[in-house]
Design an enzyme around this catalytic site. Structure first.
Site, short mmCIF file in Angstrom:
data_model
loop_
_atom_site.label_atom_id
_atom_site.label_comp_id
_atom_site.label_asym_id
_atom_site.label_seq_id
_atom_site.Cartn_x
_atom_site.Cartn_y
_atom_site.Cartn_z
NE ARG A 79 -52.09 40.04 60.61
CZ ARG A 79 -52.73 41.30 60.40
NH1 ARG A 79 -54.05 40.94 59.83
NH2 ARG A 79 -52.45 42.44 60.83
N GLY A 119 -59.91 49.88 61.69
CA GLY A 119 -60.69 50.38 62.97
C GLY A 119 -60.36 51.44 63.63
CD1 TRP A 129 -58.77 44.16 62.91
CD2 TRP A 129 -56.76 43.31 62.88
NE1 TRP A 129 -58.33 44.45 64.13
CE2 TRP A 129 -56.85 43.83 64.17
CE3 TRP A 129 -55.56 42.82 62.71
CZ2 TRP A 129 -56.11 44.07 65.24
CZ3 TRP A 129 -54.35 42.90 63.71
CH2 TRP A 129 -54.91 43.28 65.03
CG ASN A 155 -60.06 49.20 68.16
OD1 ASN A 155 -59.39 48.59 67.40
ND2 ASN A 155 -60.65 50.47 67.71
CG ASP A 202 -56.56 49.75 70.40
OD1 ASP A 202 -57.25 49.30 69.97
OD2 ASP A 202 -55.51 49.88 69.86
CG ASP A 216 -58.19 45.28 68.34
OD1 ASP A 216 -58.72 45.53 67.07
OD2 ASP A 216 -57.61 46.22 69.15
#
Lengths: 566, 153
Positions: A148, A209, A260, A278, A321, A323
């Site tokens: 990123r 994760g 992340w 998560n 899930d 997150d």
């Protein structure tokens, strides 16, 4: 008769075969004087984009207004940087261009997939230098070969690699200054986050994760690379929060909560605000009874000590899930220091960032069936995969009503602009034994390929929706807000759009040739404003938009500007 | 079905041990395997070569005992020109290998994991000149998770 071998010499850097002219591979020392103070005041030099979100507050807002609602229909491509791909790379079918281009005084610093970092002339797009880290082909990647972006300070460019290293590169040459390993690839850890500079430290988080790891945030000394602190996001037995995990067994040791996505930071509270990932296994909650702190949480971490000061958990005992890695946008309202967070679970959380006290909760997507959260924060789970082999359908799907891609906030309009994904999924619980490095989901998951929609939606600080620009497909890219009262947002089908920040009216559009899943930024060189957008569809598209799995990847950075006047 | 012991014989029987027998080229992963040697200073060295008309690196899987620096000798004994694009931290390394030539490459690789290298000219990569460098070992102790040892596959 023996014939002597021809001397082939020594192998050279591939980058030397890229048309560079002598001396053209050294960038001016624009990063030498970038440090904490300049990043604190990043928006006072709007010609630059000094840090991942543009500023510590995470607003993804630039006051630049040369391009505005009156003239945006006249902007066009200024230059294109084509990264391309060669050879066999990890995630060859899943790489994606996700970075936020950083710009300092006319030089752009950019990260790609598979260990690429480039310095470009931000006015012409010409490559100055490149760094390529060798990424193992067999590295564990849940969702694609992605990165990123970079951070810059003290003459260096900081970047993480898919095999969980953090590097400092010389910003003028791209040569490696230091290299530290901060994750265990044999455990399934990796790294994708854009680093954040805070004071004399570079802060990075871990990925992995989906492999049953224990998420953490780390800080390293900018100059030496010496490790400063590590903050685990799942407590060990006996630590605060450990009573939210089973008291027997080692569920905590595989508990997830990876960091992340880049944190935001408030100098006055001295707190980093980071969202955690998560719990693991994602969908099999029976092996980890309890709330599972600090998974799916907004966590405030002391920037000096690396210790958790408070937390707010958005989805206790998550089995969808969801997150909470989404950005924590810092803003003020009615004299209060607040934080806005659009969560994968479909709700906008506004929290007092001094103490984590809930201010309000508002749904920002139409279809939410997994459960409900009341305005005072009471969570009721309704639909979830709790019976082995029985399919369960729920909204939003596991990529969330908003994936990691970021919302923006304009202090000028007082509005948040959020990319919305309205798509469901079916999960069927399938228990599996934990083994290090093997995906640890606890279910088979299929995301809907029909009946989906998306939008860019504008919300005020009270959680009231002010306008909505609708799209046939989910919106899967970060939003950029500018002082020209514009909101830039890319579509999965390649269109890059400029919307009126006050009304949501579509004012301009350009087909970029590949879907958007990145962080557009804006900057100015020699009095000309540019909008920069990395374009390269990919990553976990089977999670957020499986109907676009067959689309071309692309690997370009495109900049737009008004016509030059001469 | 076959067993590991029968692999060489079956590759021969099926014509998968050479180019333009069964397939058009040499199928990836059907070549030889070798190990780098370690010097007293921890640096490693190895040789890979292209034998006449075999369109395969020998070894096509090179194993390093741990991450670090590798001095690689590259020999082209083939009667055609090839090249090599090799993984290394900093930038990939490139070298032309004309017929009957010998060169060197200095590589720096992290462990553990494996990396591809190839001859990126024409379709050498698809014809068989794609090899792997496998790096053994573990990450440094300070990079490992603070948790009890976990089961592995």
């Amino acid at each position: 008769m023996t014939v002597e071998y021809v001397d082939a010499g020594e192998a050279i850097d591939q980058g030397n075969l890229s048309g560079k002219v002598p001396g053209g591979d050294v960038a001016p020392p624009v990063v030498r004087d970038v440090g904490y103070e300049r990043i604190l005041n990043a928006r006072s030099e709007p010609q630059n984009w000094l840090t991942y979100y543009g500023a510590y507050n995470g607003q993804r807002y630039s006051p630049l207004d040369q391009i505005n609602t009156e003239n945006v229909n006249r902007i066009g491509p200024a230059w294109v940087f084509q990264a391309g791909t060669t050879g066999i790379i990890a995630g060859a079918s899943t790489y994606s261009f996700e970075a936020a281009p950083i710009v300092v005084d006319g030089i752009m610093f950019l990260a790609g997939w598979d260990g690429w970092v480039w310095a470009l002339d931000a006015k012409t797009g010409v490559e100055i230098w490149r760094y390529k880290h060798a990424v193992p082909f067999d590295v564990s990647l849940c969702c694609g070969n992605v990165n990123r972006g970079v951070a810059v300070a003290a003459g260096k460019v900081f970047v993480v690699t898919a095999n969980a290293h953090v590097l400092a590169l010389d910003a003028t040459t791209g040569k490696r200054v230091w290299d530290r390993t901060y994750g265990d690839v044999r455990a399934g850890e990796s790294a994708t986050v854009a680093p954040l500079i805070v004071k004399d430290k570079v802060v990075v988080g871990s990925s992995g994760g989906e492999f049953g790891v224990r998420g953490h945030l780390d800080a390293f000394d900018l100059e030496s690379g010496e490790h400063q602190w590590r903050c685990y996001m799942v407590p060990k037995p006996g630590e605060p929060g450990s009573d939210t995990w089973p008291s027997d067994g080692e569920a905590w040791a595989r508990g997830g909560a990876n960091c992340w996505i880049t944190a935001t930071f408030d100098q006055e509270t001295n707190l980093l605000y980071v969202g955690t990932g998560n719990p693991a296994p994602d969908f099999d909650g029976a092996v980890r009874e309890g709330d599972n702190l600090y998974t799916d949480s907004i966590v405030a971490v002391d920037a000096d000590a690396g210790q958790i000061r408070w937390h707010y958990q958005c989805t206790p005992h998550d089995v969808w899930d969801y997150d909470s890695i989404g950005e924590c946008i810092l803003f003020e309202s009615d004299g209060r220091k607040l934080l806005g967070h659009f969560d994968k679970n479909g709700y906008l959380f506004v929290v007092d960032r001094t103490n984590g006290e809930l201010v309000q909760i508002t749904p920002f997507v139409d279809r939410i069936t997994w459960g409900a959260i009341t305005r005072d924060g009471q969570v009721t789970a309704k639909v979830y995969p709790d019976e082995e082999g029985v399919p369960v359908h729920f909204y939003p799907g596991p990529a969330g009503a908003k994936e990691w891609t970021h919302a923006a906030y304009s202090p000028k309009t007082g509005l948040f602009y959020v990319p919305v994904q309205d798509v469901g999924a079916t999960a069927t619980r399938r228990r599996r034994e934990f083994k290090e490095s093997i995906p640890y989901w606890g279910a088979g998951v299929q995301v809907d390929i029909e009946d989906m929609t998306g939008s860019i939606s504008a919300f005020d600080a009270n959680g009231d929706e002010r306008w909505r620009w609708r799209n046939e497909l989910p919106m899967c890219a970060s939003v950029l807000a500018t002082g020209g009262d514009l909101v830039f947002a890319g579509e999965p089908t390649g269109e890059f759009n400029a919307l009126d920040a006050r009304t949501g009216e579509l004012l301009w559009q350009f087909q970029c040739g590949s879907g958007h899943h990145s962080n557009p930024t804006t900057y100015m060189v020699d009095g000309r404003q540019y909008i920069a957008v990395p374009v390269g569809w990919g990553a976990w598209s089977e999670g957020f938009l499986p109907g676009m799995l067959g689309a071309g990847h692309g690997s370009a950075l495109i900049t737009f500007a008004l016509p030059e006047t001469s | 079905m076959t067993t590991a012991q029968e692999r060489a014989g079956l590759l021969d029987e099926l014509g998968l041990d050479a180019q333009n027998k069964a397939a058009l080229g040499q199928v990836l992963g059907t070549g030889t395997i070798g190990q780098a040697t370690e010097r007293s200073d921890g640096r490693m060295e190895a040789t890979v070569r292209i034998r006449p008309d075999e369109i395969s690196w020998d070894p096509s899987i090179l194993v390093m005992p741990h991450g670090g620096d590798l001095e690689l000798e590259l020999i082209n004994d083939d009667l055609n020109t090839h090249c090599a694009l090799l993984p290394s931290n900093g930038d990939r390394k490139f070298i032309w290998l004309v017929n009957h030539s010998r060169g060197k490459a200095h590589l720096n690789l992290d462990g553990p994991g494996y990396y591809w290298f190839s001859s990126p000219t024409g379709n050498d990569e698809g014809r068989g000149l794609t090899g792997a460098i496998v790096v053994l070992g573990d990450v440094p102790p300070e990079a490992r998770l603070d948790r009890p040892n976990q089961p592995r596959p």
